[in-house]
Scaffold this motif. Structure first.
Motif, PDB file in Angstrom:
ATOM      1  N   TYR A  34      -1.588   0.720  -4.876  1.00 26.79           N
ATOM      2  CA  TYR A  34      -0.700  -0.429  -4.653  1.00 26.79           C
ATOM      3  C   TYR A  34       0.508  -0.259  -5.552  1.00 26.79           C
ATOM      4  CZ  TYR A  34      -4.516  -3.021  -2.415  1.00 26.79           C
ATOM      5  OH  TYR A  34      -5.511  -3.438  -1.584  1.00 26.79           O
ATOM      6  N   VAL A  72     -10.799  11.056  -7.642  1.00 34.69           N
ATOM      7  CA  VAL A  72     -10.337   9.984  -8.537  1.00 34.69           C
ATOM      8  C   VAL A  72     -10.073  10.628  -9.884  1.00 34.69           C
ATOM      9  CG1 VAL A  72     -10.902   7.813  -9.690  1.00 34.69           C
ATOM     10  CG2 VAL A  72     -11.724   8.232  -7.355  1.00 34.69           C
ATOM     11  N   ARG A  88       0.835  -1.213   0.000  1.00 33.59           N
ATOM     12  CA  ARG A  88       0.000   0.000   0.000  1.00 33.59           C
ATOM     13  C   ARG A  88       0.858   1.247   0.000  1.00 33.59           C
ATOM     14  NH1 ARG A  88      -5.379   0.496   2.023  1.00 33.59           N
ATOM     15  NH2 ARG A  88      -4.795   2.180   3.448  1.00 33.59           N
ATOM     16  N   GLU A 128      -8.786  13.251  -0.432  1.00 33.88           N
ATOM     17  CA  GLU A 128      -9.416  11.986  -0.021  1.00 33.88           C
ATOM     18  C   GLU A 128     -10.331  11.387  -1.094  1.00 33.88           C
ATOM     19  OE1 GLU A 128      -9.801  10.048   2.767  1.00 33.88           O
ATOM     20  OE2 GLU A 128      -8.712  11.131   4.346  1.00 33.88           O
ATOM     21  N   ASP A 129     -11.208  12.211  -1.644  1.00 31.30           N
ATOM     22  CA  ASP A 129     -12.274  11.660  -2.489  1.00 31.30           C
ATOM     23  C   ASP A 129     -12.001  11.791  -3.976  1.00 31.30           C
ATOM     24  OD1 ASP A 129     -13.650  11.129  -0.155  1.00 31.30           O
ATOM     25  OD2 ASP A 129     -14.518  13.151  -0.137  1.00 31.30           O
ATOM     26  N   LYS A 150      -3.048  -7.956  -7.985  1.00 29.80           N
ATOM     27  CA  LYS A 150      -4.015  -6.930  -8.380  1.00 29.80           C
ATOM     28  C   LYS A 150      -3.779  -6.549  -9.836  1.00 29.80           C
ATOM     29  CE  LYS A 150      -5.439  -6.398  -4.081  1.00 29.80           C
ATOM     30  NZ  LYS A 150      -6.838  -6.607  -3.667  1.00 29.80           N
ATOM     31  N   SER A 170      -4.739   1.880  -8.455  1.00 26.13           N
ATOM     32  CA  SER A 170      -5.569   2.495  -7.428  1.00 26.13           C
ATOM     33  C   SER A 170      -6.180   1.368  -6.590  1.00 26.13           C
ATOM     34  CB  SER A 170      -6.675   3.328  -8.082  1.00 26.13           C
ATOM     35  OG  SER A 170      -7.666   3.622  -7.107  1.00 26.13           O
ATOM     36  N   ALA A 171      -5.938   1.406  -5.272  1.00 28.41           N
ATOM     37  CA  ALA A 171      -6.352   0.285  -4.406  1.00 28.41           C
ATOM     38  C   ALA A 171      -7.862   0.052  -4.487  1.00 28.41           C
ATOM     39  CB  ALA A 171      -5.925   0.549  -2.967  1.00 28.41           C
ATOM     40  N   ALA A 172      -8.637   1.145  -4.521  1.00 25.45           N
ATOM     41  CA  ALA A 172     -10.085   0.985  -4.500  1.00 25.45           C
ATOM     42  C   ALA A 172     -10.617   0.413  -5.818  1.00 25.45           C
ATOM     43  CB  ALA A 172     -10.750   2.334  -4.217  1.00 25.45           C
ATOM     44  N   HIS A 173      -9.858   0.571  -6.885  1.00 25.13           N
ATOM     45  CA  HIS A 173     -10.349   0.155  -8.203  1.00 25.13           C
ATOM     46  C   HIS A 173      -9.729  -1.148  -8.706  1.00 25.13           C
ATOM     47  CE1 HIS A 173     -10.892   4.549  -7.946  1.00 25.13           C
ATOM     48  NE2 HIS A 173     -12.012   4.311  -8.591  1.00 25.13           N
ATOM     49  N   SER A 193      -5.917   7.422  -7.449  1.00 25.91           N
ATOM     50  CA  SER A 193      -6.530   7.960  -6.227  1.00 25.91           C
ATOM     51  C   SER A 193      -5.489   8.011  -5.106  1.00 25.91           C
ATOM     52  CB  SER A 193      -7.737   7.107  -5.826  1.00 25.91           C
ATOM     53  OG  SER A 193      -7.295   5.812  -5.466  1.00 25.91           O
TER      54      SER A 193
END
Ligand code: ATP
Ligand code: MG
Length: 574
Positions: A398, A372, A361, A369-370, A520, A474-477, A394
């Motif tokens: 990773y 993208v 990470r 924060e929000d 990932k 991007s970790a969230a994606h 974002s």
């Protein structure tokens, strides 16, 4: 046309340039009108295993040469041996020849289709006093055969009268005798310098079911009695085969001459051998049967089914076969040459994407924060027509665990505390700190700041440079994947080389397969179809394995990139 799988080149484009004396022979025959201007070849596999890369050489030669001269190629299953042959193999062979890009059109044949004709020809040879029924056992026949330096001994049954031979052969066919009790042999010359001419066996008794003829026959022709005549029946002009059949040619010639039938020209070439690779169906079967690999199509296998699953392309295989050419002496080709052709082809056709095999990470503390952002990434720098795609960026990313060192060795230019690097297509980031697992001391997260003036990974106005570019997700994606890494199946250049009493399996490489879970990949790969091929930036060529399922992506590493990664790793380890 999807970027990763463009339409293949037309098959039959068999690259010239490499030595091909067979082409010269064909050119000569066309000049002298030897076969009335015809070129008709065949690929004759025995359906007792899956095809391997060695067969590809023969397939490319036979289909490639015929195509070059406007000729035809038959696919013929040499299925004379009932006990070892299976329909599974027939199906896989057809699929593989098609996959390589070749088409036998309506010319699919089986040697077993000729059993009736071969039987009649055997009777013809008996009638002309050229064949006899022999009661010696297989072991006795071997003993009577003599050696390279000593002539053989004639069988006591050699001079049986024609009528008795006809009667016994008919009764062999009718099933009156047990397996191995009698054979039909050609009456040639027990003193011939060529052992193949010392009264070879033409037919044996085998009460076995055949995959096509069922229980119709209980006598089966030997390969040597079937092969040449099958070529003759199919009016093959150039009967191309490997060098070990050179000594059999006089026998094939003898049969067609005695029978007075059409005479194809046999031409022998060198069989393919590759370093670190076994090309014998029998040994490959052992690997499958004893579970050393996961099956005939295991991506570590040199079978074409395995090679296909591994992600090698038919174009690369055809180019390789063209490049190695043919000769009259058997050598060993470097496995690296095959890999070179695969890389060369994949470099042109595989879309670049980002993937992280061992994720770490990375948090960008000064990135909103929000937010993208969609970063534009090039699909293939070798091919502008493959376009670009957008990759989400974002605050939490990773990166590859290997791309960070808390204590960087000399010449390690990737991320480390205080160091700035480029995130490809992203931003410049500088490492400001690390988070560690309190118990193990392992780095679990790294913290960075980014420079908003470097968007797209471009240099900032002050012209500041960085020495390294790394990939990220991007970790969230990011999408989860399993990745299977492969090394050579054998540790020795010649896997057959063993100490006395040892079996070739001692040379198996225990590290030939490494499975990485928790990898990932870019969101653009979600739902990628099996066999889709990609270049994971900086990691190599990968393809989607058929084990993938909805929500479960599995990749095979086809090959690492041209060894640069290994070199960097080695240097980094110092
Ligand atoms: P194996 O030894 O692997 O069992 P084979 O020669 O018995 O192979 P076949 O099914 O009889 O296999 O082969 C079909 C054709 O492919 C034959 O014409 C054979 O000469 C050719 N072939 C087989 N192996 C090679 C190889 N390593 N290189 C080139 N041609 C090959
Ligand atoms: Mg064979």
């Amino acid at each position: 046309m999807t970027p990763s799988n463009p339409t293949p080149d037309p098959a039959g484009s068999f690259p010239s340039g490499a030595s091909n004396f067979i082409r010269e022979i064909i050119l000569d025959d066309l000049k002298t009108n030897k076969f009335g201007g015809r070129v008709h070849t065949r690929f004759p596999p025995e359906p007792n295993g899956y095809l391997h890369i060695g067969h590809a050489k023969s397939i490319c030669l036979n289909f490639g040469l015929a195509a070059e001269f406007g000729g035809k190629t038959n696919l013929r299953f040499d299925d004379t041996n009932p006990s070892k042959e299976e329909t599974e193999y027939v199906d896989s062979i057809m699929e593989t020849v098609k996959w390589l890009g070749f088409d036998w059109e309506d010319r699919l044949f089986y040697a077993s289709d000729y059993f009736g004709q071969l039987y009649e020809w055997a009777v013809q040879l008996i009638r002309s006093g050229k064949a006899y029924v022999c009661d010696l056992t297989a072991e006795e026949i071997r003993q009577y055969r003599g050696t390279l330096t000593e002539p053989g001994t004639e069988s006591p049954y050699r001079n049986r009268p024609v009528e008795e031979n006809l009667d016994l052969f008919a009764r062999m066919k009718a099933g009156e005798f047990p397996d191995g009790s009698r054979t039909l042999r050609a009456k040639i010359d027990m003193a011939s310098a060529n052992l193949n001419l010392r009264d070879p066996v033409m037919y044996r008794i085998l009460h076995a079911e055949h995959h096509r003829t069922g229980n119709e026959w209980c006598i089966y022709p030997m390969y040597d009695f079937a092969h040449g005549q099958s070529d003759s029946i199919e009016k093959i002009t150039h009967s191309i085969c490997t060098l070990e059949f050179e000594d059999h040619r006089p026998l094939y010639d003898w049969y067609v001459e005695q029978l007075g039938i059409y005479h194809p020209q046999q031409i022998e070439f060198d069989r393919l051998n590759l370093t670190y690779t076994l090309l014998s169906k029998r040994k490959l079967l052992t690997l499958v049967e004893y579970g050393h690999v996961r099956g005939w199509d295991d991506p570590r296998m040199p079978t074409l089914a395995g090679i296909k699953r591994r992600g090698f392309t038919p174009e690369a295989i055809r180019n390789f076969c063209g490049a190695i050419g043919v000769s009259k002496t058997t050598g060993v080709i470097e496995l690296g040459l095959l890999e070179h052709h695969v890389r060369e082809d994949l470099n042109k056709r595989a879309a670049r994407v980002m993937a992280v095999l061992r994720p770490l990470r990375l948090v960008i503390d000064n990135y909103p924060e929000d937010l993208v952002e969609e970063m534009e990434a090039v699909n293939n720098p070798e091919d502008a027509t493959m376009g670009t795609r957008r990759v989400p960026f974002s605050r939490v990313l990773y990166i590859e665990r290997d791309d960070f060192r808390e204590d960087p060795p000399k010449q390690y230019y990737r991320l480390s505390p205080g160091r700035e690097v480029r995130l490809r297509y992203g931003y410049f980031v500088t490492c400001t700190g690390v988070v560690k697992d309190e118990r193990t001391g392992e780095v679990t997260e790294i913290h960075c700041t980014y420079d908003p003036a470097t968007k797209g990974g471009n240099a900032p106005p002050d012209g500041r440079k960085v020495k390294s570019t790394i990939h990220w997700l991007s970790a969230a994606h990011a999408v989860d994947a399993e990745v299977r890494l492969y090394e050579n199946l054998f540790t020795r250049e010649n896997p057959s080389e063993t100490k006395e009493g040892e079996n070739f399996t001692v040379n198996l490489n225990p590290h030939s397969l490494e499975i990485l879970s928790g990898c990932k990949v870019e969101p653009s790969l979600a739902g990628a179809a099996p066999a889709s091929r990609y270049q994971f930036e900086r990691l190599g060529y990968f393809c989607v394995d058929p084990d993938s399922a909805p929500g479960k992506l599995v990749f095979n590493r086809t090959l690492a990139l041209r060894d640069t990664w290994a070199k960097i790793e080695k240097r980094g380890a110092k």
